[in-house]
Every structure is written in C-alpha cells, then in structure tokens.
Design a protein around this motif. Structure first.
Motif, PDB file in Angstrom:
ATOM      1  N   ASN A   1       0.831  -1.203   0.000  1.00  0.00           N
ATOM      2  CA  ASN A   1       0.000   0.000   0.000  1.00  0.00           C
ATOM      3  C   ASN A   1       0.871   1.263   0.000  1.00  0.00           C
ATOM      4  OD1 ASN A   1      -1.537   1.989   2.312  1.00  0.00           O
ATOM      5  ND2 ASN A   1      -2.628   1.468   0.429  1.00  0.00           N
ATOM      6  N   ARG A   2       1.850   1.304   0.893  1.00  0.00           N
ATOM      7  CA  ARG A   2       2.639   2.534   1.036  1.00  0.00           C
ATOM      8  C   ARG A   2       3.668   2.703  -0.071  1.00  0.00           C
ATOM      9  NH1 ARG A   2       3.279   2.030   7.511  1.00  0.00           N
ATOM     10  NH2 ARG A   2       1.098   2.460   7.983  1.00  0.00           N
ATOM     11  N   ALA A   3       4.378   1.612  -0.408  1.00  0.00           N
ATOM     12  CA  ALA A   3       5.466   1.757  -1.374  1.00  0.00           C
ATOM     13  C   ALA A   3       4.974   1.685  -2.821  1.00  0.00           C
ATOM     14  CB  ALA A   3       6.512   0.680  -1.126  1.00  0.00           C
ATOM     15  N   GLN A   4       3.962   0.828  -3.064  1.00  0.00           N
ATOM     16  CA  GLN A   4       3.522   0.647  -4.464  1.00  0.00           C
ATOM     17  C   GLN A   4       2.185   1.305  -4.757  1.00  0.00           C
ATOM     18  OE1 GLN A   4       3.959  -3.386  -5.984  1.00  0.00           O
ATOM     19  NE2 GLN A   4       5.474  -3.847  -4.413  1.00  0.00           N
ATOM     20  N   GLY A   5       1.566   1.863  -3.730  1.00  0.00           N
ATOM     21  CA  GLY A   5       0.296   2.573  -3.942  1.00  0.00           C
ATOM     22  C   GLY A   5      -0.882   1.667  -4.249  1.00  0.00           C
TER      23      GLY A   5
ATOM     24  N   HIS B   1     -10.604  -9.541  11.648  1.00  0.00           N
ATOM     25  CA  HIS B   1     -11.127  -9.497  13.015  1.00  0.00           C
ATOM     26  C   HIS B   1     -10.059  -9.024  13.982  1.00  0.00           C
ATOM     27  CE1 HIS B   1     -14.494 -12.261  11.801  1.00  0.00           C
ATOM     28  NE2 HIS B   1     -15.091 -11.294  12.476  1.00  0.00           N
ATOM     29  N   ASN B   2      -8.835  -8.911  13.441  1.00  0.00           N
ATOM     30  CA  ASN B   2      -7.696  -8.612  14.285  1.00  0.00           C
ATOM     31  C   ASN B   2      -7.525  -7.098  14.445  1.00  0.00           C
ATOM     32  OD1 ASN B   2      -5.140  -8.328  15.367  1.00  0.00           O
ATOM     33  ND2 ASN B   2      -4.346 -10.122  14.271  1.00  0.00           N
ATOM     34  N   ALA B   3      -7.556  -6.621  15.682  1.00  0.00           N
ATOM     35  CA  ALA B   3      -7.468  -5.176  15.945  1.00  0.00           C
ATOM     36  C   ALA B   3      -6.137  -4.600  15.456  1.00  0.00           C
ATOM     37  CB  ALA B   3      -7.633  -4.915  17.429  1.00  0.00           C
ATOM     38  N   ALA B   4      -5.063  -5.410  15.544  1.00  0.00           N
ATOM     39  CA  ALA B   4      -3.744  -4.938  15.111  1.00  0.00           C
ATOM     40  C   ALA B   4      -3.742  -4.681  13.607  1.00  0.00           C
ATOM     41  CB  ALA B   4      -2.684  -5.971  15.465  1.00  0.00           C
ATOM     42  N   ASP B   5      -4.443  -5.537  12.846  1.00  0.00           N
ATOM     43  CA  ASP B   5      -4.531  -5.366  11.388  1.00  0.00           C
ATOM     44  C   ASP B   5      -5.262  -4.059  11.079  1.00  0.00           C
ATOM     45  OD1 ASP B   5      -3.595  -7.897  11.561  1.00  0.00           O
ATOM     46  OD2 ASP B   5      -5.233  -8.852  10.450  1.00  0.00           O
ATOM     47  N   ALA B   6      -6.369  -3.852  11.773  1.00  0.00           N
ATOM     48  CA  ALA B   6      -7.206  -2.682  11.513  1.00  0.00           C
ATOM     49  C   ALA B   6      -6.466  -1.386  11.810  1.00  0.00           C
ATOM     50  CB  ALA B   6      -8.483  -2.770  12.336  1.00  0.00           C
ATOM     51  N   ARG B   7      -5.507  -1.430  12.753  1.00  0.00           N
ATOM     52  CA  ARG B   7      -4.753  -0.211  13.114  1.00  0.00           C
ATOM     53  C   ARG B   7      -3.945   0.332  11.947  1.00  0.00           C
ATOM     54  NH1 ARG B   7      -4.202  -2.188  18.414  1.00  0.00           N
ATOM     55  NH2 ARG B   7      -2.288  -3.325  17.976  1.00  0.00           N
ATOM     56  N   GLU B   8      -3.530  -0.574  11.035  1.00  0.00           N
ATOM     57  CA  GLU B   8      -2.729  -0.140   9.882  1.00  0.00           C
ATOM     58  C   GLU B   8      -3.590   0.587   8.842  1.00  0.00           C
ATOM     59  OE1 GLU B   8       0.495  -0.388   9.715  1.00  0.00           O
ATOM     60  OE2 GLU B   8       0.664  -1.511  11.602  1.00  0.00           O
ATOM     61  N   ALA B   9      -4.909   0.401   8.909  1.00  0.00           N
ATOM     62  CA  ALA B   9      -5.798   0.963   7.884  1.00  0.00           C
ATOM     63  C   ALA B   9      -5.909   2.475   8.011  1.00  0.00           C
ATOM     64  CB  ALA B   9      -7.175   0.326   8.013  1.00  0.00           C
TER      65      ALA B   9
END
Lengths: 220, 262
Positions: free
Chosen positions: A190-194, A202-210
C-alpha cells in the motif's frame, strides 16, 4: 473527505443469498479512493466477505451498482476486472503443483495472454520480497506452512499488478509472527507501491494499519 | 445351421421362481429385510417384460416410422427422469437441455448403427432400431448419472480452487476444466472397462441371447463388437454434451460459480 477520484464505489448495494429471504445487507454506499488502505469491520455474518466478493463479481447484488474506476463492474469483462481488482481468499487455494507452477498459473490464462510470464529470477525476487526466500520454486506448494501459503497467494496476485487488493481475513489462520509478516507485506504494498487495499479482518492490530474503515451493521 | 430355439414353457418359467425363493430364504434367515423388495422386483420383472414383449410384437408388426421414433423419444424421457432423480441437484435446472443433448447424441449413434453399419432398410426398422436404441440409452444413462454426480460434487468441494482461478482472470471454462475432465472420464471408464473384459470375464447379454436363439456364435460376435464400440461412442457423446451443458448452467453472468455448499 477525499478529493481523489474514487477507485471503488458501492452505490445503494443490497445483497441476499439465493434461497434466503433476509438480506445480508441493504443500501450500502461508500467510496474507496485510490491508494487507500481500508479495513472492513463488523460482527460475524454481517457480510464483510460478501462485500469483497461483490467488488470482483464473484457475487451479484440484488440492487445497486458496484463501480471500478467509474465503470459498473457488470459492464467490464470479468477476467479483466479480476486482474485489476484481485481477491485473495481467506483459505489459501493452491494447485497440487510446484511453487513455480502456482506463481505462473495466471499467465497461461486467455485473458492474460498480453502479459509476459515472469522468469525464474523475477519469481525468486518476488519470493524474497514476500519473505519466502527459503522457498524453492520446485517445491510442492501444498507442502508449505499456512503462513507461507498465504504469502505465496499474495505474491501470485501481485504478479498481475492489480490496482486493488481485496483481502479476506488474511491473518485469520496465522500465528502472531506469520500474521505480522503478512501485515508488513500488505502495508508495504500500500505505502510503497500505492496498491489500494480493502481488507476484512477481526484482528485489531490489522485494523490499526488501515487509513479508513467501513463498518457494517451486523445481523449477528 | 438353421436357428433352433428351445422355447421356455409356462411351467418352466414358473419353476425359475425357485431362484427368487432362494433369495427370499436368504433374506429371512439373515434378517436382510429384502422380502418385500424382492417380491415387488419379481412382479415388476414379469409385468414389465410381458408388457414390453406384447408392445414389441405390436410395433414390429405395424412397422411405422412415427411409432418407432415415438418409442425412442419415450425411452429417452424415461432415462431422463431416472438420471434426474438419481443426481438430485436442486440449484441447477438441467432437465430440458439434458433431454436435447441426449436426444441428439443417441439419435446420431443409433441411426449410424442401424442405417450404416447393420444396413437395416429402412434405417428405422423397429426390429433393429428399438433394441439398439435401448442398449445405447440404458448404458449411457448410468454414465450420465455418474458424470453429473461427480461434476456437481467436485464443483462444490473444490469451490475455493475454482474461484481462485476466476480471481486470476480465468473464465468458467478454464476455471473448471480439470473438474469437467474428471467428470467425463468417470462416466466413460465403465464402458471402456467393459471392452477390456468382454469375451474373457463375461459374455454380454446380447451375444448370449443370440447364441441361445441358435445364431452362429461367429455372427453373434460381430453384432456384439458393434454393440461394444457403439456404447463407448454413445457414452462419450452424451456424457460430453450433457456435462458441458451442466457446466454452463453452473456459472452465472460474469463467470460466477452458482453452486453453493449444501
């Protein structure tokens, strides 16, 4: 509110599974701008996976329109749409064949004839980028661990250079270390290649990156 | 050699029931619970075959093309009902396209066998057309049921794999080609296996019937060879046609797989 043109749009979309009367969801509308990392949230059974499947036409809505880059997805050839809007399933699906054959699978399909199949050097580079440097191209793909299989499926999807990656709980079956690796790769894409990411988790840690969230009202 | 047939009299026919009594005794002794089924089966065998015998005498005597082809159509409809009942697929409706595919493939093989290979004149001569069509329909009916069962079961159990192909850009044909191949093979293998065992493991019914009717075994084997190869051909044709049609019905617009678990 974003000023960028939306890449993926849901306009008053409703969906009911065949043979059932109660809709999974009704009148859902949202836009996903290019380059966003969107997390889809909601209780179990509220239609999060269905939302991803509608975006790549694995399901058809009862009502409403799903658009990719402004065009209704129904108006696009399904093969071309799915090359640009790539869905990676929750359970890694792999051929009973080598890692190489799995990675090159898409390039033997009619719709992808205009693409050049990656050579072994490119595939090895890809494996390294997806933290699979210890995996050999000749290795049977089904012998890999679940975490490795998940990353292999991500790499296989990325070889087609999609604009949108639809990820259906990619870390659900993984231990903490493997989940961290997958998330690191996805965030990097997402960040490097757009690459625009729409991810159910369901994982809160995953959602934090969004960078954005879609919250579905669940039926429980 | 003049064909001489020893006719089976009514008492002899009645005596053959001793074999059913044997089976009934086994059911009683071993508590198999098959007594009623055995009785119904025996009654149906007598009634259905007697009816068929009289019907054939009537049809052969009348020598009408319309009646012969009508019987052919009725046999296909009955086979269609049996296959449809055995497969029990609820999510995909297949009845009439399947009838079309069966009609065309069976008609092609039956007409070629009666008109070209046997050289019956006219090609629809009921004495040849009806028994040959019966063998073709009866054999490929089982092949169709096996193939369709396999197709639907595999599309369901391998749904993830099919959708994985679709997600990489495959069309319905590409996404299901291994499953379709497996389904067609499953339907065709029994008739190919039958060719391997014929004359060594078993003597086929038609050839046995002809020999018992006094026909020279060398003439009977020619018929039997034609029957064996025609069964492979008709099974292949009908299985391929029906499986491809069924596959087409399993995918919706946009190459969506319509079959769902359960």
């Amino acid at each position: 509110m974003t000023t960028e043109a939306p890449l993926l749009t849901f306009e008053a979309v409703s969906f009911t599974y065949p043979g059932r009367t109660a809709p999974v969801f009704q009148d859902i509308s949202f836009e996903v701008a290019a380059g966003r990392f969107v997390s889809v949230e909601g209780s179990s059974g509220c239609g999060k996976s269905t939302l991803l499947r509608l975006a790549c036409r694995l399901e058809a809505p009862d009502a409403g329109v799903v658009r990719f880059a402004g065009r209704p997805v129904e108006a696009m050839p399904p093969g071309l749409l799915r090359r640009r809007v790539s869905y990676v399933q929750q359970t890694p699906a792999l051929l009973a064949d080598s890692v190489r054959a799995n990675l090159r699978l898409a390039f033997g399909l009619r719709v992808n004839k205009d693409l050049t199949a990656p050579d072994d050097d490119r595939l090895r580079q890809g494996l390294a980028e997806f933290q699979l440097e210890k995996v050999s191209l000749d290795q049977p793909a089904r012998e890999l661990s679940v975490g490795q299989k998940q990353r292999l499926c991500l790499l296989r999807a990325m070889l087609l250079a999609p604009r949108v990656l639809l990820l259906d709980e990619p870390t659900a079956a993984l231990d903490r270390e493997n989940a961290r690796r997958v998330l690191e790769i996805v965030t990097g894409l997402n960040r490097a290649q757009g690459v625009t990411i729409v991810m159910v988790s369901h994982n809160a840690a995953d959602a934090r990156e969004a960078t954005a969230r879609i919250r579905l009202g669940g039926r429980g | 050699m003049t064909p001489q047939i020893i006719e089976i009299g009514s008492w002899q026919l009645a005596f053959s029931l001793v074999f059913v009594l044997l089976a009934g005794a086994a059911s009683l002794v071993w508590h198999l619970g098959l007594g009623r089924t055995l009785l119904v089966g025996t009654l149906r065998t007598f009634a259905q075959l007697a009816l068929m015998g009289y019907a054939l005498v009537f049809i052969f005597r009348l020598e009408s093309a319309a009646l012969t082809l009508g019987v052919f159509g009725a046999m296909i409809l009955a086979a269609l009902q049996i296959v449809h009942g055995r497969v029990r697929e609820r999510q995909v409706t297949l009845l009439w396209p399947m009838f079309g595919a069966m009609l065309i493939s069976y008609a092609v093989v039956t007409v070629v066998v009666t008109g070209v290979i046997v050289g019956a004149k006219p090609w629809w001569k009921p004495q040849y057309f009806i028994p040959i069509a019966g063998m073709i329909i009866g054999n490929s009916m089982s092949a169709l049921a096996i193939s369709l069962d396999r197709l639907f079961a595999d599309l369901r159990s391998q749904r993830d794999l099919v959708e994985m192909h679709l997600c990489l850009g495959a069309d319905a044909r590409e996404a299901s080609q291994d499953i379709v191949r497996g389904a067609i093979r499953a339907g065709m293998i029994p008739s190919i296996n039958a060719m391997m065992g014929v004359g060594i493991v078993f003597l086929p019914g038609m050839m046995t019937g002809q020999i018992l009717s006094g026909v020279n075994p060398l003439a009977a084997i020619r018929y039997q060879i034609v029957v064996m190869v025609m069964l492979v051909g008709s099974t292949a044709l009908s299985t391929v046609a029906v499986v491809l049609l069924a596959r087409h019905r399993c995918f919706g617009p946009g190459d969506r797989l319509l079959l769902r678990a359960g």
